[in-house]
Write an enzyme that holds these catalytic residues in place. Structure first.
Site, PDB file in Angstrom:
ATOM      1  N   ASP A 158       2.441  -3.144   1.716  1.00  0.00           N
ATOM      2  CA  ASP A 158       3.275  -2.507   2.722  1.00  0.00           C
ATOM      3  C   ASP A 158       2.560  -2.536   4.080  1.00  0.00           C
ATOM      4  OD1 ASP A 158       1.596  -0.856   1.074  1.00  0.00           O
ATOM      5  OD2 ASP A 158       2.345   0.917   2.091  1.00  0.00           O
ATOM      6  N   GLU A 201     -10.618  -1.377   6.351  1.00  0.00           N
ATOM      7  CA  GLU A 201      -9.653  -1.684   5.296  1.00  0.00           C
ATOM      8  C   GLU A 201      -9.237  -3.143   5.283  1.00  0.00           C
ATOM      9  OE1 GLU A 201      -5.195  -0.028   4.012  1.00  0.00           O
ATOM     10  OE2 GLU A 201      -5.860   0.055   6.093  1.00  0.00           O
ATOM     11  N   GLN A 238       2.678   0.733  -8.885  1.00  0.00           N
ATOM     12  CA  GLN A 238       1.924  -0.242  -8.099  1.00  0.00           C
ATOM     13  C   GLN A 238       1.555  -1.414  -9.001  1.00  0.00           C
ATOM     14  OE1 GLN A 238      -1.421   1.282  -5.689  1.00  0.00           O
ATOM     15  NE2 GLN A 238      -0.124   0.838  -3.932  1.00  0.00           N
TER      16      GLN A 238
END
Length: 780
Positions: free
Chosen positions: A507, A703, A386
C-alpha cells in the site's frame, strides 16, 4: 592525584581569513571544578586492592548497557579505581607524547576522518567531562540545519577538539568529518539516556568500520528496541495507538477473544494495578463481522495475542506473560503480518530465535481466535490479512530450535501447520478471495467505510468531488459515508480495492489502484504454492503421511498437497507467464485478461520454486535489466508506473523506490536457481545504498529507499514519508525488514566487497575496478 575534572573542547566556525585554529575554546563545565570522589565518600587513603584488567576495560564495541553502565562511570567508582585515576591511565594506554604534544597545527575542514600522521588508528580514548554540555556545543557547532542530526548537508566546520583520557583532558586531538562527528553525537546521546554525566569514549567506537557498526547495532541494539513483550506493567503503553486521533482513542484499550477468560482477568488486573492509566478491557464477540469491526472505529484498541504461564522462581507465583515479538518501527508499533516473517529472518540470523518463535505462537493464536493472520493486531485490522508466510517461518524456527531432535520443536511445527492449513482453506481458498473460474486467489478483504488508520487527509482528492456533489465539508462527507447515509457505488468500489491493496502489503501502488480485489497476483499465488509444497513435506515427514483436519474432518496425504501445488503452477503459467517480457504478470479475474505491469514481485516465483529453469533464465535475461537500478531492485518500471502529476501523485510501492522484501526474496530465489552471482550483485547495490545513508546521515536506516538516487536515497517524498528518518541524536531502531536485509545481504559479500562497502564505493566504479576473474562473482 588531580582533584578536578578535565574539559572537552570544540572548534567554532572559522572567521574569514582564519581556518579555525584561533577559534578553539574549551567547553565550559557548567559549574565550578569539583572533586572526583563519590558523594559521601570518606577522606583518607585506603589500602589498594588489585583489580583485574577485565574489570576496568571493556571491549570498545560493548553493548551500550555495558559501555555506559555504572561500572564505567568515574563518579560511581571508588577513589582507588583506575577509572577514577585518569592521570595514571597512561601506564596502561600509552599514547605518543609527540602526538599528544603536537597541538599547534592547522585545523582544516575535511569531509573525511583525520587520517594524518597525528592519527593513532583508533586506539585513543577520550574523556568527556560534561555530557550534556558537550552535546549542546557539538550541536551548536555542527548541526547547522537544526534537526538534531549531523549530516553531509550540515555546513559546520566538521572538526572538534576532544580531550584525551591519558592527559586527564588537558591535551586534545581532533575528531573530523561527518561520520565521526555524527557517531560522537550518537554516543553522547546514548550516554545521556543512561544518565551519564561523564564518560570515557574509545575513538574506535566513533571511527568503527561502518559495515561492522551497522551490523553490530542491528544485532545488539535495534532488535532489542523493536522487541515487545506484554506484561502487567507495560500493556497500557503498548496498547496506545499514535495512528488514531479520536476522543474514543485517548484511553488505551485491549480487546480479548470471547473464549480467553484467563487473559481477560490478566488485563483487568493490569488495569486495576494502575487506574491512572485508564486501561479499558473488553471482550470480542464470537462472530466478528464487518459491521462490528466498523462499530469499533471510534473506540479502537489492541488485540490480545498469545501468552504463556510464567512461574516466579523466588516466590512460586504464577502469572501470564506475552510471547515476545518484534514491531517494524516508526509509527508501526504492533505485530504485523509479513513484516514479522521478514524480521524473523534477521532475528534468526542474530540468534534471537526466541522472538521469532514468539511470533509463530502469535500467528497460531491469531488464526485460532481471529480466523486469519492479521494485517496487525489492532481492532480495525480484524477483517484484513497480509501475505502468508507462516509455513516457511515455522520451518525456519523449527530447524533453529533443534528440529526433529527436539520434541517441543516438533509440537510447535505441528501446531503451526494445523493453523496454516486452516488459514489456507478458510482465508485464501474461500470466497471472496478465491476466484472459482481460474482457481487462483486474490487479495480481497472485508470491511466497510474508510480505513480509519490512514492519515486524515489521505483520501481528500478522492472524496472532494463527492463533498462538492453533496455540498458538505470533507469531514461531514466522511461521516455520512461511513454511516451509510449516502450511497456511492463508485466510492464503494474504490475502498474495496483500497482495502485489498492494504491486505497485499503493497500500500499503495498504481498497479493495484482500482483493480486489486480482482487481481490474481504472482506474489500471493507464489506464496500459496509454497504453502502447498511445505504442507506436503510436513505431512509426509511429521504426520505419518496422513493429516486429519480437525475443522472439517477431511483426511489428506502429501500426494494430495503436491497435486494442489502442481495444479496451481499450471494455472499460474496459463494466466500469468509472459515469455516475451520475462515477467509473471497479474490476471484480472473480472475482465478476464492479463495485465502488463512490470513488478519486482515476479521474482517471488523463483523464491517459491514454481518457475522452471527456462523461466528463471528468461527472467534474468529480460525482466531483471528492466528492474535493476543503482541501489538494487526497483518496485516497478517507470514505464509501468506512468507519468506523475499533481492529480496523479507518486506512490511509495512504485518506481523509483526499492523495498527490502523484494530484495530479500529475489536474492534467495535467484540463488536457488543457480544465479547467486546475480544475487550478489543486487545485494551489493542494496547494501551500498543503506551504508551510504548510514554514513552520511547520522546513522539513519529507513523503511524504503529511492534506488535511483546516489546522494540521498533515504529521501522519499511519497504518501506518509519515510519511517526511521525522524529521530533526534541517534537512531535506535532502524527499520525491521531493512535490518534483516542488511544482515542477509552481507552473507553474499566477500572481504573485498565488505571493504568496498565500508568505503562507500558506488556499485559501478566498484564493479569496473574488478579483475575479469572477480567480475564473474557478480555475473558481469
Amino acid at each position: 592525584m588531580v582533584d578536578f575534572l578535565p574539559k572537552v573542547t570544540e572548534i567554532n566556525p572559522p572567521s574569514e581569513g582564519n581556518d579555525g585554529e584561533d577559534n578553539i575554546k574549551p567547553l565550559s563545565s557548567g559549574s565550578e571544578q569539583r572533586p572526583l570522589k563519590e558523594e559521601g565518600q570518606q577522606g583518607g587513603r585506603r589500602h589498594h586492592r588489585r583489580l583485574s584488567s577485565m574489570h576496568e576495560y571493556f571491549d570498545p564495541f560493548s553493548n551500550a548497557e555495558v559501555y555506559y553502565g555504572p561500572i564505567t562511570d568515574p563518579r560511581k567508582q571508588s577513589k582507588i579505581h583506575r577509572l577514577n585515576r585518569t592521570r595514571t591511565m597512561s601506564v596502561f594506554n600509552k599514547v605518543s607524547d609527540f602526538k599528544n604534544g603536537m597541538k599547534d597545527y592547522t585545523l582544516k575542514r575535511r569531509g573525511s576522518e583525520d587520517d594524518s600522521f597525528l592519527s593513532s588508528q583508533g586506539n585513543r580514548r577520550f574523556y568527556i567531562d560534561n555530557v550534556d554540555l558537550a552535546l549542546d556545543e557539538l550541536l551548536a557547532s555542527e548541526d547547522t540545519d537544526k534537526n538534531h542530526q549531523i549530516t553531509i548537508e550540515d555546513t559546520g566546520p566538521k572538526v572538534i577538539k576532544v580531550g584525551t583520557a591519558n592527559s586527564n583532558g588537558f591535551k586534545h586531538v581532533n575528531v573530523r568529518g561527518t561520520y565521526m562527528l555524527s557517531n560522537l553525537l550518537q554516543e553522547l546521546t546514548i550516554a545521556k539516556s543512561f544518565g551519564r554525566h561523564q564518560i570515557f569514549l574509545d575513538e574506535a567506537r566513533i571511527n568503527e568500520n561502518p559495515v561492522d557498526r551497522l551490523s553490530r547495532l542491528i544485532t545488539t541494539q535495534f532488535w532489542t528496541s523493536l522487541t515487545r513483550r506484554v506484561d502487567l506493567y507495560n500493556i497500557a503503553e503498548i496498547a496506545r495507538d499514535s495512528k488514531i486521533d479520536t476522543p474514543g482513542a485517548k484511553n488505551p484499550r485491549i480487546y480479548v477473544p470471547y473464549n480467553c477468560p484467563e487473559q481477560y482477568e490478566f488485563y483487568i488486573q493490569a488495569s486495576q494495578m494502575n487506574p491512572s492509566l485508564k486501561l479499558e478491557v473488553e471482550y470480542l464477540p464470537k462472530d466478528i463481522t464487518a459491521e462490528y469491526v466498523k462499530s469499533l472505529n471510534d473506540t479502537p484498541g489492541l488485540l490480545a495475542l498469545a501468552m504463556e504461564e510464567h512461574v516466579n522462581p523466588s516466590t512460586g507465583e504464577r502469572s501470564l506473560v506475552g510471547y515476545p515479538y518484534a514491531v517494524p518501527g516508526g509509527r508501526f508499533n504492533e505485530l504485523y503480518g509479513w513484516d514479522s516473517y521478514l524480521m524473523a529472518l534477521g532475528l534468526i540470523e542474530s540468534n534471537k530465535v526466541d522472538v521469532a518463535r514468539g511470533m509463530v505462537e502469535h500467528f497460531i493464536f491469531e488464526i485460532d481466535h481471529y480466523s486469519k493472520i492479521l494485517n496487525a493486531n489492532r481492532s480495525y485490522y480484524l477483517c484484513r490479512s497480509q501475505p502468508p508466510f507462516l509455513t516457511d517461518m515455522a520451518l525456519l524456527v523449527f530447524e533453529k530450535i533443534g528440529g526433529k531432535n527436539n520434541p517441543n520443536a516438533i509440537q510447535l511445527l505441528k501446531r503451526a501447520f494445523r493453523a496454516a492449513i486452516k488459514e489456507y482453506k478458510e482465508v485464501w481458498m474461500s470466497s471472496p478471495r478465491l476466484d472459482s473460474l481460474t482457481g487462483l486467489s486474490c487479495y480481497h478483504s472485508d470491511g466497510i467505510g474508510i480505513p480509519p488508520e490512514t492519515e486524515p487527509d489521505h483520501f481528500d482528492t478522492i472524496l472532494l468531488p463527492y463533498a462538492e456533489k453533496y455540498n458538505v465539508t470533507l469531514e461531514k462527507l466522511r461521516y455520512l459515508y461511513n454511516e451509510g447515509m449516502i450511497k456511492e457505488p463508485k466510492l464503494d468500489a474504490f475502498f474495496l480495492h483500497d482495502r485489498a491493496v492494504r491486505e497485499s502489503g503493497h500500500d499503495t501502488t498504481y498497479r493495484f489502484e482500482g483493480v486489486c480485489a480482482y487481481l490474481a497476483t504472482i506474489d500471493l499465488n507464489s506464496l500459496l504454492y509454497k504453502y502447498e509444497k511445505d504442507i506436503a513435506f510436513v505431512i509426509k515427514e511429521y504426520f505419518g503421511n496422513e493429516y486429519k483436519d480437525e475443522n472439517d474432518g477431511t483426511v489428506t496425504d502429501s500426494e494430495h498437497w503436491e497435486e494442489l501445488a502442481e495444479l496451481r503452477k499450471t494455472r499460474i503459467n496459463k494466466y500469468m507467464w509472459d515469455e516475451d517480457s520475462g515477467f509473471f504478470f497479474y490476471y484480472n479475474t473480472k475482465l478476464k485478461c492479463r495485465t502488463s505491469y512490470e513488478s519486482a514481485t515476479t521474482f517471488w516465483s523463483l523464491w517459491a520454486g514454481l518457475a522452471t529453469e527456462e523461466q528463471a533464465k528468461i527472467t534474468v535475461e529480460k525482466a531483471l535489466p528492466q528492474l535493476e537500478m543503482l541501489g538494487g531492485l526497483v518496485a516497478c518500471t517507470e514505464k509501468s508506473r506512468g507519468p506523475i502529476s499533481i492529480d496523479r501523485p507518486i506512490r511509495q510501492w512504485d518506481y523509483p523506490f526499492g523495498w527490502a522484501p523484494h530484495q530479500i526474496l529475489a536474492w534467495k530465489g535467484l540463488s536457488a536457481y543457480g544465479y547467486q552471482q546475480v544475487a550478489t550483485r543486487l545485494a551489493y547495490r542494496w547494501l551500498y545504498m543503506i551504508t551510504k545513508s548510514f554514513v552520511d546521515y547520522n546513522g539513519m536506516v529507513v523503511e524504503k529507499y529511492d534506488v535511483t538516487r546516489g546522494t540521498d536515497p533515504h529521501r522519499v517524498d511519497a504518501e506518509y514519508g519515510n519511517q526511521g528518518a525522524d529521530f533526534k541524536g541517534v537512531a535506535t531502531e532502524g527499520f525491521g525488514w531493512v535490518n534483516t536485509s542488511y544482515l542477509l545481504g552481507l552473507k553474499y559479500m566477500n572481504n573485498h566487497a565488505r571493504r568496498a562497502l565500508a568505503a562507500c564505493s558506488p556499485p559501478l566504479p566498484f564493479f569496473n575496478s574488478l579483475k575479469p576473474s572477480e567480475k564473474k562473482l557478480y555475473y558481469l
